[in-house]
Design a protein around this motif. Structure first.
Motif, PDB file in Angstrom:
ATOM      1  N   ILE A   1       8.441  -7.038  22.178  1.00 29.92           N
ATOM      2  CA  ILE A   1       8.647  -7.070  23.636  1.00 29.92           C
ATOM      3  C   ILE A   1       7.677  -8.039  24.329  1.00 29.92           C
ATOM      4  CG2 ILE A   1       8.287  -5.607  25.694  1.00 29.92           C
ATOM      5  CD1 ILE A   1      10.006  -3.481  24.222  1.00 29.92           C
ATOM      6  N   VAL A   2       6.457  -8.135  23.845  1.00 31.93           N
ATOM      7  CA  VAL A   2       5.518  -9.085  24.480  1.00 31.93           C
ATOM      8  C   VAL A   2       5.652 -10.497  23.910  1.00 31.93           C
ATOM      9  CG1 VAL A   2       3.838  -7.299  25.064  1.00 31.93           C
ATOM     10  CG2 VAL A   2       3.565  -8.577  22.919  1.00 31.93           C
ATOM     11  N   GLY A   3       6.644 -10.680  23.038  1.00 28.36           N
ATOM     12  CA  GLY A   3       6.926 -12.028  22.550  1.00 28.36           C
ATOM     13  C   GLY A   3       6.066 -12.477  21.384  1.00 28.36           C
ATOM     14  N   ALA A   4       5.368 -11.539  20.761  1.00 31.85           N
ATOM     15  CA  ALA A   4       4.553 -11.908  19.595  1.00 31.85           C
ATOM     16  C   ALA A   4       5.390 -11.919  18.324  1.00 31.85           C
ATOM     17  CB  ALA A   4       3.389 -10.934  19.435  1.00 31.85           C
ATOM     18  N   GLY A   5       6.603 -11.428  18.412  1.00 29.65           N
ATOM     19  CA  GLY A   5       7.483 -11.408  17.246  1.00 29.65           C
ATOM     20  C   GLY A   5       7.100 -10.312  16.277  1.00 29.65           C
ATOM     21  N   THR A   6       7.472 -10.483  15.035  1.00 30.32           N
ATOM     22  CA  THR A   6       7.177  -9.474  14.023  1.00 30.32           C
ATOM     23  C   THR A   6       6.374 -10.112  12.897  1.00 30.32           C
ATOM     24  OG1 THR A   6       9.200  -9.948  12.804  1.00 30.32           O
ATOM     25  CG2 THR A   6       9.327  -8.252  14.497  1.00 30.32           C
ATOM     26  N   GLY A   7       5.708  -9.287  12.135  1.00 28.95           N
ATOM     27  CA  GLY A   7       5.038  -9.751  10.924  1.00 28.95           C
ATOM     28  C   GLY A   7       4.079 -10.888  11.153  1.00 28.95           C
TER      29      GLY A   7
ATOM     30  N   VAL B   1      10.910  -3.329   2.120  1.00 29.38           N
ATOM     31  CA  VAL B   1      10.238  -4.039   1.026  1.00 29.38           C
ATOM     32  C   VAL B   1       9.759  -5.371   1.582  1.00 29.38           C
ATOM     33  CG1 VAL B   1      11.576  -3.022  -0.877  1.00 29.38           C
ATOM     34  CG2 VAL B   1      12.377  -5.138   0.200  1.00 29.38           C
ATOM     35  N   ARG B   2       8.749  -5.931   0.966  1.00 28.49           N
ATOM     36  CA  ARG B   2       8.312  -7.269   1.367  1.00 28.49           C
ATOM     37  C   ARG B   2       9.432  -8.254   1.035  1.00 28.49           C
ATOM     38  NH1 ARG B   2       2.521  -8.823  -0.985  1.00 28.49           N
ATOM     39  NH2 ARG B   2       3.705  -9.869  -2.611  1.00 28.49           N
ATOM     40  N   LYS B   3       9.433  -9.402   1.677  1.00 29.84           N
ATOM     41  CA  LYS B   3      10.540 -10.342   1.470  1.00 29.84           C
ATOM     42  C   LYS B   3      10.705 -10.746   0.014  1.00 29.84           C
ATOM     43  CE  LYS B   3      11.078 -12.285   6.062  1.00 29.84           C
ATOM     44  NZ  LYS B   3      10.753 -13.369   6.989  1.00 29.84           N
ATOM     45  N   ASP B   4       9.610 -10.715  -0.755  1.00 30.27           N
ATOM     46  CA  ASP B   4       9.719 -11.076  -2.182  1.00 30.27           C
ATOM     47  C   ASP B   4       9.991  -9.855  -3.066  1.00 30.27           C
ATOM     48  OD1 ASP B   4       7.330  -9.741  -2.053  1.00 30.27           O
ATOM     49  OD2 ASP B   4       6.112 -11.349  -2.914  1.00 30.27           O
TER      50      ASP B   4
ATOM     51  N   TYR C   1       3.886  -1.723   5.439  1.00 23.05           N
ATOM     52  CA  TYR C   1       3.662  -2.110   6.834  1.00 23.05           C
ATOM     53  C   TYR C   1       4.758  -3.016   7.387  1.00 23.05           C
ATOM     54  CZ  TYR C   1       1.735  -4.249  11.003  1.00 23.05           C
ATOM     55  OH  TYR C   1       1.578  -4.691  12.290  1.00 23.05           O
ATOM     56  N   HIS C   2       5.217  -3.945   6.593  1.00 26.38           N
ATOM     57  CA  HIS C   2       6.178  -4.901   7.144  1.00 26.38           C
ATOM     58  C   HIS C   2       7.085  -5.462   6.058  1.00 26.38           C
ATOM     59  CE1 HIS C   2       7.805  -7.499  10.155  1.00 26.38           C
ATOM     60  NE2 HIS C   2       7.581  -8.572   9.428  1.00 26.38           N
ATOM     61  N   GLY C   3       8.313  -5.811   6.445  1.00 21.74           N
ATOM     62  CA  GLY C   3       9.239  -6.398   5.488  1.00 21.74           C
ATOM     63  C   GLY C   3      10.661  -6.337   5.986  1.00 21.74           C
ATOM     64  N   VAL C   4      11.574  -6.181   5.052  1.00 23.84           N
ATOM     65  CA  VAL C   4      13.006  -6.124   5.363  1.00 23.84           C
ATOM     66  C   VAL C   4      13.559  -4.805   4.815  1.00 23.84           C
ATOM     67  CG1 VAL C   4      13.413  -8.607   5.431  1.00 23.84           C
ATOM     68  CG2 VAL C   4      13.432  -7.427   3.223  1.00 23.84           C
ATOM     69  N   ILE C   5      14.723  -4.401   5.330  1.00 23.52           N
ATOM     70  CA  ILE C   5      15.304  -3.130   4.876  1.00 23.52           C
ATOM     71  C   ILE C   5      16.123  -3.383   3.614  1.00 23.52           C
ATOM     72  CG2 ILE C   5      16.832  -1.204   5.431  1.00 23.52           C
ATOM     73  CD1 ILE C   5      16.359  -1.737   8.381  1.00 23.52           C
ATOM     74  N   ARG C   6      15.848  -2.551   2.613  1.00 24.29           N
ATOM     75  CA  ARG C   6      16.639  -2.608   1.383  1.00 24.29           C
ATOM     76  C   ARG C   6      17.088  -1.193   1.027  1.00 24.29           C
ATOM     77  NH1 ARG C   6      14.149  -5.184  -4.100  1.00 24.29           N
ATOM     78  NH2 ARG C   6      14.390  -7.119  -2.908  1.00 24.29           N
ATOM     79  N   ALA C   7      18.336  -1.068   0.614  1.00 26.51           N
ATOM     80  CA  ALA C   7      18.814   0.224   0.103  1.00 26.51           C
ATOM     81  C   ALA C   7      19.535  -0.020  -1.211  1.00 26.51           C
ATOM     82  CB  ALA C   7      19.748   0.892   1.101  1.00 26.51           C
ATOM     83  N   VAL C   8      19.340   0.896  -2.141  1.00 26.59           N
ATOM     84  CA  VAL C   8      20.045   0.812  -3.436  1.00 26.59           C
ATOM     85  C   VAL C   8      20.769   2.136  -3.673  1.00 26.59           C
ATOM     86  CG1 VAL C   8      18.346  -0.797  -4.430  1.00 26.59           C
ATOM     87  CG2 VAL C   8      18.065   1.667  -4.775  1.00 26.59           C
TER      88      VAL C   8
ATOM     89  N   VAL D   1      12.333  -3.489  18.158  1.00 28.31           N
ATOM     90  CA  VAL D   1      12.395  -2.461  17.116  1.00 28.31           C
ATOM     91  C   VAL D   1      11.137  -2.580  16.263  1.00 28.31           C
ATOM     92  CG1 VAL D   1      13.643  -1.608  15.089  1.00 28.31           C
ATOM     93  CG2 VAL D   1      14.919  -2.543  17.043  1.00 28.31           C
ATOM     94  N   GLY D   2      10.521  -1.443  15.996  1.00 27.97           N
ATOM     95  CA  GLY D   2       9.387  -1.415  15.076  1.00 27.97           C
ATOM     96  C   GLY D   2       9.747  -0.551  13.885  1.00 27.97           C
ATOM     97  N   LEU D   3       9.516  -1.069  12.717  1.00 25.67           N
ATOM     98  CA  LEU D   3       9.830  -0.295  11.511  1.00 25.67           C
ATOM     99  C   LEU D   3       8.588  -0.251  10.641  1.00 25.67           C
ATOM    100  CD1 LEU D   3      12.605   0.922  10.746  1.00 25.67           C
ATOM    101  CD2 LEU D   3      12.777  -0.824   9.013  1.00 25.67           C
ATOM    102  N   ILE D   4       8.350   0.890  10.054  1.00 28.21           N
ATOM    103  CA  ILE D   4       7.177   1.038   9.200  1.00 28.21           C
ATOM    104  C   ILE D   4       7.499   2.091   8.156  1.00 28.21           C
ATOM    105  CG2 ILE D   4       5.986   2.888  10.488  1.00 28.21           C
ATOM    106  CD1 ILE D   4       3.472   0.983  10.292  1.00 28.21           C
ATOM    107  N   GLU D   5       6.828   2.014   7.032  1.00 25.19           N
ATOM    108  CA  GLU D   5       6.950   3.095   6.050  1.00 25.19           C
ATOM    109  C   GLU D   5       5.841   4.105   6.328  1.00 25.19           C
ATOM    110  OE1 GLU D   5       9.122   3.903   3.574  1.00 25.19           O
ATOM    111  OE2 GLU D   5      10.386   2.298   4.330  1.00 25.19           O
ATOM    112  N   ALA D   6       6.189   5.238   6.891  1.00 24.89           N
ATOM    113  CA  ALA D   6       5.222   6.323   7.058  1.00 24.89           C
ATOM    114  C   ALA D   6       5.024   6.976   5.687  1.00 24.89           C
ATOM    115  CB  ALA D   6       5.758   7.341   8.064  1.00 24.89           C
ATOM    116  N   PRO D   7       3.975   7.774   5.508  1.00 20.10           N
ATOM    117  CA  PRO D   7       3.798   8.414   4.193  1.00 20.10           C
ATOM    118  C   PRO D   7       5.054   9.133   3.712  1.00 20.10           C
ATOM    119  CG  PRO D   7       1.852   8.750   5.527  1.00 20.10           C
ATOM    120  CD  PRO D   7       2.847   8.073   6.415  1.00 20.10           C
TER     121      PRO D   7
END
Lengths: 156, 486
Positions: free
Chosen positions: B80-86, B239-242, B248-255, B381-387
């Motif tokens: 929202i403040v324009g800092a983007g993600t990651g 997961v991280r992009k690689d 903390y940060h990455g892209v959504i993956r489902a298997v 949107v903020g996404l994070i892996e909580a415990p």
């Protein structure tokens, strides 16, 4: 000579729920008193709620005062009473009672500090910050009472 | 006439839950439900508040993982403040937040294993409930050291949170676009060189010891650990992009249960294209599902087991070695065994300890460039892996900077259907045809739920005791009683 703190004053509660923050506010007042009087043997701590790791903290003290807000209508303004270890069924891990902390401390470390539960009467618990006027009054009285109680024990 | 068995409250989970098991006339389990009886309200509560308050406000949802909500909201506000993600944040900001998050993972996972789970494993789920708890551990000469370790590991993680979030209560470390403090050399040295056991090396050693304890237990109780409440499912996480594990940060993956990718590394700003939520009348907790698979087949697991099923590798050496051992059990395929979640959780605990040390050694943490902003946006949107698993925070704001919409999908909500299925599997295995329900059998149901480490207060967005009206009706819908809590 270095003086190791032997008294802990531990206030807890949620300052975001009005008078539930009485324990935390109490610690702020006591901190000012400690600074103004250069008291060296009293430590303070405050938190949102008591947690299981507080066992590790209290075991280093001779005397601990747990300070909490109370909605108990039988408490007129505040109460200070000896606290006994209490083994209760733990439904949650992130919020435990002071008696349970004492009990666990004794079981884990074979020692428990002499402890007191300070309860300060609160009246309003909505989801915002700031104490009610009644709670403010009770807070002042409790701070005064504890200062009197500790007078003979403080080291400067 | 059929019989109804109620387990309430479910113990050693975070929040309030109620399980109902229905037996038919023949004594077979006909239906099971995990009810969430707290009231939902936080998403409404934040509406109208200025957006910059969100990271501090939303963490009050719960006392057990406030850091996750703090960071997820801050990530949404970064957008929202324009800092983007990651990569949009400065190095010190991103690394301070990561350190805070790994501190939380370390303390949360440690607490869960030592204080909530280990009594079941070490004493047995059929053992006397009076001793099957942390006090039982503390009283036992054999296991007392585990209770102490649990406390110390939790304390270490909490101290990391204090140093990064700024205070114990309602931390303020993460702000829109960055952080409000760095880590001083004194704070860093306290964690790197602190007296035993409160230093990073000792925490890594203890995390490894705990893993070995679990693996030894597994050798002796393989059948129990492999088969208890196991069922195939989809798995979802960041997961991280690689493809690395990244909480903390990455892209959504489902298997799916066989490992086929069903959500393939997508940008979480568009999560709503892939995830939807179903409402069911008997629970305040929604049932999320993957849109492309529909309500029936699209449910998924999140949390430690899901994360190790979706990621390709773990980017720290000791945890990677353990990950390889873990993956070998299923020949590299996704692991669908419920109690292996504890194993996965301990591997993550080790990873968190390694990451904490790695970050503490990074000089970026003493940097002073704390905040970055850009062109204001009206949605984030903020996404994070909580415990406990993937946590979604989604906000919209208006011209006056007030929040107009908030949608939170918390970890436990994501695990709603799996937890219900876990209850069903265990109930059928343990209670079918039984004339007497033992405490051990009832605890077995709880063990299945506990594997997900649910936080039910969080999942329903409760803010303490909410006004609630309870209506009692008979089978003809006739109202027998009405009670209000206010």
């Amino acid at each position: 000579m270095e003086i190791i703190p032997d008294i802990l004053i531990y206030g807890y509660g949620n300052p975001g729920r009005r008078d539930d923050g009485l324990g935390n506010a109490f610690v702020e007042k006591i901190n000012s008193w400690i600074r103004e009087n250069s008291i060296r043997n009293i430590s303070t701590d405050s938190n949102y709620q008591l947690n299981i790791e507080d066992v590790e903290e209290i075991r280093h003290y001779k005397e601990v005062f747990f300070v909490d807000a109370s909605c108990d209508e039988t408490i007129r303004d505040f109460s200070i009473a000896p606290l006994n270890p209490h083994h209760e069924e733990q439904i949650f891990s992130h919020s435990v009672s002071p008696g349970y902390i004492l009990y666990l401390c004794e079981e884990m470390y074979g020692y428990r500090p002499s402890s007191f539960l300070v309860q300060i009467r609160g009246y309003q618990w909505e989801f915002c910050e700031g104490l009610s006027s009644g709670a403010e009054k009770n807070l002042r009285q409790t701070v005064f009472a504890l200062q009197e109680l500790l007078k003979g024990k403080i080291k400067k | 006439m059929g019989q109804k068995i109620t387990i309430e409250p479910v113990t050693r989970v975070e929040g309030h839950g109620k399980v109902t098991i229905y037996l038919d006339d023949a004594g077979n389990v006909s239906q099971t439900r995990l009810h969430i009886v707290e009231f939902r309200g936080f998403e409404r509560f934040v509406q109208g508040r200025p957006y910059w308050e969100a990271p501090v406000l939303v963490q009050r949802l719960c006392g057990i993982c406030p850091v996750s909500h703090h960071l997820a909201a801050a990530k949404a506000m970064d957008v929202i403040v324009g800092a983007g993600t990651g990569d949009g944040l400065t190095p010190v900001a991103e690394k301070m937040r990561r350190l805070m998050h790994y501190g939380q993972f370390f303390q949360s996972h440690s607490l869960h294993f030592f204080h909530l789970v280990s009594p079941d494993l070490l004493f047995g789920i059929d053992s006397d409930p009076a001793t099957r708890n942390v006090i039982g551990l503390a009283k036992s000469e054999e296991f007392k050291h585990l209770a102490v370790r649990g406390v110390m590991m939790r304390k270490f993680g909490q101290e990391i949170i204090l140093a990064t979030a700024g205070k114990k209560i309602h931390g303020t470390g993460a702000i829109p676009g960055g952080v409000n403090k760095n880590l001083s050399p004194e704070e860093r040295d306290k964690f790197l060189k602190g007296a035993d056991p409160l230093n990073a090396d000792k925490m890594i050693e203890w995390a490894l010891d705990t893993l070995n304890l679990f693996k030894e237990y597994y050798k002796k109780h393989k059948d129990f650990i492999d088969n208890f409440s196991s069922f195939p499912s989809n798995h979802l996480s960041l997961v991280r992009k690689d493809g690395a594990l990244d909480i903390y940060h990455g892209v959504i993956r489902a298997v799916d249960a066989e490992g086929k990718k069903i959500i393939n590394d997508v940008d979480y700003q568009e999560y709503y294209k892939y995830i939807n939520e179903e409402v069911r009348s008997w629970s305040y907790m929604k049932f999320p599902f993957i849109v492309s698979l529909g309500k029936e087949k699209g449910w998924y697991r999140v949390g430690p087991l899901a994360r190790l099923n979706t990621c390709d590798f773990i980017p720290t050496p000791l945890a990677q070695k353990e990950f390889e051992i873990f993956k070998a059990v299923t020949g590299g395929k996704p692991n669908n065994m419920c109690l292996h979640t504890h194993w996965a959780r301990l591997i993550e605990t080790l990873h968190a300890a390694e990451m904490i040390k790695q970050l503490l050694l990074d000089k970026d943490l003493q940097g002073t460039d704390l905040v970055r902003t850009g062109k204001k946006q009206y949605e984030g949107v903020g996404l994070i892996e909580a415990p406990r698993g993937t946590l979604f925070h989604h906000y919209r704001i208006n011209e006056n900077d007030q929040i107009t919409m908030a949608n939170l999908i918390v970890s436990t909500t994501n695990n709603n259907e799996p937890m219900n299925r876990a209850v069903n599997v265990v109930a059928k295995a343990k209670m079918t045809g039984q004339k007497q329900i033992t405490e051990g059998m009832m605890n077995a149901v709880e063990v299945a739920i506990r594997a997900y480490d649910p936080c039910l207060s969080c999942a329903t967005h409760a803010i303490g005791q909410m006004p609630l009206e309870i209506t009692l009706k008979d089978s003809c819908e006739k109202v027998l009683d009405v009670k209000r809590s206010w």
